[in-house]
Design a protein around this motif. Structure first.
Motif, PDB file in Angstrom:
ATOM      1  N   ALA A 232     -44.712   2.154  49.789  1.00 35.54           N
ATOM      2  CA  ALA A 232     -43.986   3.293  49.229  1.00 35.54           C
ATOM      3  C   ALA A 232     -42.513   3.263  49.627  1.00 35.54           C
ATOM      4  CB  ALA A 232     -44.637   4.596  49.696  1.00 35.54           C
ATOM      5  N   ALA A 236     -39.464   3.131  46.985  1.00 32.74           N
ATOM      6  CA  ALA A 236     -38.447   4.180  47.026  1.00 32.74           C
ATOM      7  C   ALA A 236     -37.103   3.622  47.492  1.00 32.74           C
ATOM      8  CB  ALA A 236     -38.907   5.304  47.962  1.00 32.74           C
ATOM      9  N   ALA A 239     -35.350   1.797  44.665  1.00 34.94           N
ATOM     10  CA  ALA A 239     -34.747   2.734  43.706  1.00 34.94           C
ATOM     11  C   ALA A 239     -33.495   3.388  44.274  1.00 34.94           C
ATOM     12  CB  ALA A 239     -35.777   3.795  43.311  1.00 34.94           C
ATOM     13  N   MET A 240     -33.569   3.816  45.527  1.00 31.99           N
ATOM     14  CA  MET A 240     -32.415   4.493  46.135  1.00 31.99           C
ATOM     15  C   MET A 240     -31.241   3.541  46.320  1.00 31.99           C
ATOM     16  SD  MET A 240     -34.471   6.753  48.976  1.00 31.99           S
ATOM     17  CE  MET A 240     -32.958   7.359  49.707  1.00 31.99           C
TER      18      MET A 240
END
Length: 540
Positions: A232, A236, A239-240
């Motif tokens: 995860a 994430a 993407a960030m």
């Protein structure tokens, strides 16, 4: 006094595996003995570290995501390790408390019977975990016999006991007799927390499998949770980081657009800039964008100044060339008129007039070349009409044959017309310059071949048909140091390729300028014995 059962081969006196004696009869790799002295064979010696192939470099986004995931993995490993150690210590402490209570209860007074083992009777009592072991210590200080509780309840106490083996009793004998719990590995039963009674007459042990099972379950849960958290975090984080690096991508896109601009020639208009949103000096990416904008501003100013300087030079060359044509024509005319006058001049005067005419003619050619280059640099359009290169090649080779009778001239023409859109006079000048270059820079007897290839290639979307013109000679070739700059203006060769009367060095520069004005390309390949100038023009 009962004796301790003998240990199995390969085990120590306590039943644990002991050190294995080396067996000389066991087969194995032979160790190399001392080498005999003698001459060593010469061979390459390594003088540095072993070279490896180029490593694949990661992008900034990948490195940031991998670094974040690795940091989370380290933190998770530390937290999991500390939690596991703390839980193991806590559960083992509870088991030690239970073991102490069991030892105290085992010492409670009961009817004494010298023929019975009091510790085994206590193990057979209810309320103890399955797998509890107990043993009696003989007067000599060694554990004599013992049993293991195999059930929590049973009708007869004797049915709940399994006798201990000799290896297990030997393992109990290795436990310190200090009245404190210790961990001992009983062969076939696993790890136990074992403690001797205060008087040393008995020993009691509780199994550690409940603690191990609980800790193992915790480790499994922590591993699953850590892996899921890392996955995860990786998604994430990617993407960030991608969102955070978008301004940097826009800055890179601006730099890419600038790198694709034709800044080496023509009018320069460097108006590309990083958007103001990505040029905020309060952020790291904004500092890069602001620095790039300042650099582009300086580069644009420098290019504008260079363009203005080149424009002034071209205008001066064009004006000077135009102004020099009239006085040069007057000099040539008066010199010719003087030679044809009524009065016969002397030999020295005739020689001087001849030199004046020849130098004036040479200067006129130089001025005409400079004027033509200035007009081409200024972007003046050329005549555009359908022109067949074959007749132009025939005329140019005919003129070259008259000018250089000592050379062998060959002509190769296609069966079909070689049509291009362009200025016939300028294309004829291209052929004439290429042939003159081959004639003046090669010795007599050299074979010069003019070749025209019509519609080379097939017209396809994005790849139009072209007409190729080649001038080939078998002379000494172009020096390698001159080959990269052979099309530059005023480029001169060495003595073997220099013109006896002096060369202006503008012939090939005019060829390149005229061909570029027609949307074509010119290239040269030269080795001793073969030099080829190739001109490629779009077919009509």
């Amino acid at each position: 006094m009962p004796s301790v059962p003998p240990s199995a081969p390969g085990e120590g006196p306590t039943g644990r595996p002991g050190p294995r004696r080396p067996d000389s009869r066991r087969p194995g790799p032979r160790r190399p003995g001392p080498r005999r002295p003698g001459p060593r064979r010469p061979g390459p010696r390594r003088t540095g570290p072993r070279l490896r192939g180029p490593r694949r470099r990661w992008s900034l986004r990948t490195r940031l995501v991998v670094s974040a995931v690795a940091l989370i993995a380290v933190v998770g490993a530390v937290i999991g390790t500390v939690t596991t150690i703390a839980l193991h210590s806590y559960l083992q402490g509870q088991l030690d408390s239970q073991l102490r209570e069991s030892v105290v209860r085992s010492q409670a007074p009961r009817p004494h019977d010298p023929m019975r083992n009091q510790s085994l009777d206590f193990v057979a009592m209810g309320g103890l975990p399955i797998g509890t072991v107990g043993a009696r210590v003989a007067p000599g200080g060694l554990v004599e016999d013992g049993a293991r509780n195999n059930a929590s309840t049973s009708r007869l106490p004797g049915e709940r006991l399994d006798p201990l083996t000799g290896h297990q009793i030997a393992a109990l004998n290795s436990v310190p007799r200090d009245g404190a719990p210790h961990t001992a590995e009983l062969p076939g039963l696993g790890d136990y927390r074992v403690q001797f009674t205060g008087d040393g007459a008995a020993v009691l042990g509780l199994p550690l499998w409940s603690v191990d099972n609980t800790v193992g379950t915790l480790v499994l849960v922590e591993a699953c949770v850590t892996v899921a958290g890392l996955i995860a975090a990786g998604i994430a984080g990617a993407a960030m980081v991608g969102i955070a690096l978008r301004p940097l991508h826009r800055v890179a896109a601006t730099a890419t657009r600038v790198s694709e601009l034709p800044l080496h020639q023509g009018e320069v208009a460097l108006h590309v800039r990083v958007p103001e949103a990505e040029a905020d000096a309060r952020t790291e990416v904004g500092q890069v964008g602001a620095a790039l904008n300042r650099m582009l501003g300086h580069v644009g100013s420098a290019l504008s100044a260079r363009q203005e300087s080149e424009t002034r030079v071209r205008r001066f060359v064009a004006d000077a060339s135009h102004e020099l044509r009239t006085p040069l024509a007057s000099i040539r005319g008066y010199a010719e008129l003087t030679r044809r006058g009524r009065e016969l001049p002397g030999p020295e005067t005739r020689h001087a007039l001849g030199r004046i005419e020849s130098e004036a003619e040479r200067m006129t050619g130089l001025v005409e070349d400079l004027l033509l280059l200035a007009r081409l640099d200024s972007g003046r359009p050329l005549a555009c009409e359908s022109t067949d290169l074959s007749p132009l090649a025939v005329d140019a080779v005919s003129d070259a044959r008259v000018a250089g009778p000592g050379h062998r001239w060959r002509l190769e023409l296609p069966k079909d017309p070689a049509l291009v859109l362009g200025d016939g006079d300028r294309l004829h000048q291209v052929l004439a310059n290429l042939l003159a270059n081959a004639r003046t820079h090669t010795p007599e007897g050299t074979t010069v071949t003019a070749r025209v290839v019509a519609a080379a290639g097939t017209a396809q979307p994005g790849r139009p048909a072209v007409v190729r013109l080649e001038v080939q000679d078998d002379g000494p070739g172009i020096p390698p140091d001159l080959l990269p700059r052979v099309f530059e203006r005023f480029a001169r060769g060495d003595a073997s390729r220099s013109r006896a009367a002096g060369s202006t060095g503008l012939g090939l520069a005019i060829v390149q300028a005229v061909v570029a004005a027609h949307g074509g390309t010119v290239a040269v390949e030269s080795v001793p014995g073969r030099t080829v100038f190739g001109v490629t023009l779009p077919a009509a």
